[in-house]
Design a protein around this motif. Structure first.
Motif, mmCIF file in Angstrom:
data_model
loop_
_atom_site.group_PDB
_atom_site.id
_atom_site.type_symbol
_atom_site.label_atom_id
_atom_site.label_comp_id
_atom_site.label_asym_id
_atom_site.label_seq_id
_atom_site.Cartn_x
_atom_site.Cartn_y
_atom_site.Cartn_z
ATOM 1 N N CYS A 1 9.566 -8.887 32.132
ATOM 2 C CA CYS A 1 10.541 -9.986 32.160
ATOM 3 C C CYS A 1 10.484 -10.856 30.918
ATOM 4 O O CYS A 1 11.528 -11.294 30.427
ATOM 5 N N MET B 1 13.650 -11.227 28.311
ATOM 6 C CA MET B 1 14.319 -12.506 28.037
ATOM 7 C C MET B 1 14.683 -12.605 26.561
ATOM 8 O O MET B 1 15.771 -13.058 26.214
ATOM 9 N N LEU C 1 17.667 -10.278 25.923
ATOM 10 C CA LEU C 1 18.884 -10.757 26.584
ATOM 11 C C LEU C 1 19.563 -11.848 25.761
ATOM 12 O O LEU C 1 20.773 -11.814 25.535
ATOM 13 N N PHE C 2 18.789 -12.802 25.294
ATOM 14 C CA PHE C 2 19.391 -13.935 24.604
ATOM 15 C C PHE C 2 19.591 -13.686 23.109
ATOM 16 O O PHE C 2 20.442 -14.323 22.496
ATOM 17 N N PHE D 1 24.412 -13.379 25.602
ATOM 18 C CA PHE D 1 24.307 -13.559 27.049
ATOM 19 C C PHE D 1 25.360 -12.729 27.780
ATOM 20 O O PHE D 1 26.503 -12.638 27.344
ATOM 21 N N TRP E 1 26.290 -11.567 32.144
ATOM 22 C CA TRP E 1 25.878 -11.669 33.552
ATOM 23 C C TRP E 1 25.153 -10.409 33.996
ATOM 24 O O TRP E 1 24.225 -10.477 34.802
ATOM 25 N N LEU F 1 21.669 -10.726 32.804
ATOM 26 C CA LEU F 1 20.937 -11.684 33.636
ATOM 27 C C LEU F 1 20.532 -11.052 34.968
ATOM 28 O O LEU F 1 19.423 -11.284 35.459
ATOM 29 N N LEU G 1 17.638 -8.821 34.262
ATOM 30 C CA LEU G 1 16.443 -9.646 34.073
ATOM 31 C C LEU G 1 15.887 -10.110 35.415
ATOM 32 O O LEU G 1 14.668 -10.115 35.626
#
Length: 86
Positions: free
Chosen positions: A30, A34, A37-38, A42, A44, A47, A50
């Protein structure tokens, strides 16, 4: 990773081998996810992925210690003689 942390002070080489094995296995983590992902933008769906990875990491990091404690508990209660109250 539990094994790596549990043996950190007594056998540091075990920690190195466990971390290397985790990295080479290619599984998700995780904290690393992160970052991706960022940095990648971004979304959904990212997310949601994640969130699933985080739940999996929580279950995985607590499963081994739980099983070890249950094993110790069963061994402790198996060896104790049962007493009867009169």
């Amino acid at each position: 990773m539990y094994i790596a942390v549990a043996h950190y002070e007594t056998k540091p080489w075990v920690t190195v081998m466990c971390v290397a094995g985790f990295i080479l296995s290619g599984t998700n983590h995780c904290v690393a996810d992160m970052f991706y992902l960022f940095m990648g933008g971004f979304s959904w769906l990212g997310l949601l992925a994640l969130g699933c990875t985080t739940v999996g990491n929580i279950i995985g990091c607590n499963l081994i210690p739980l099983l070890l404690r249950l094993h110790q508990w069963f061994l402790l209660h198996k060896t104790q003689p049962k007493t009867r109250s009169r």
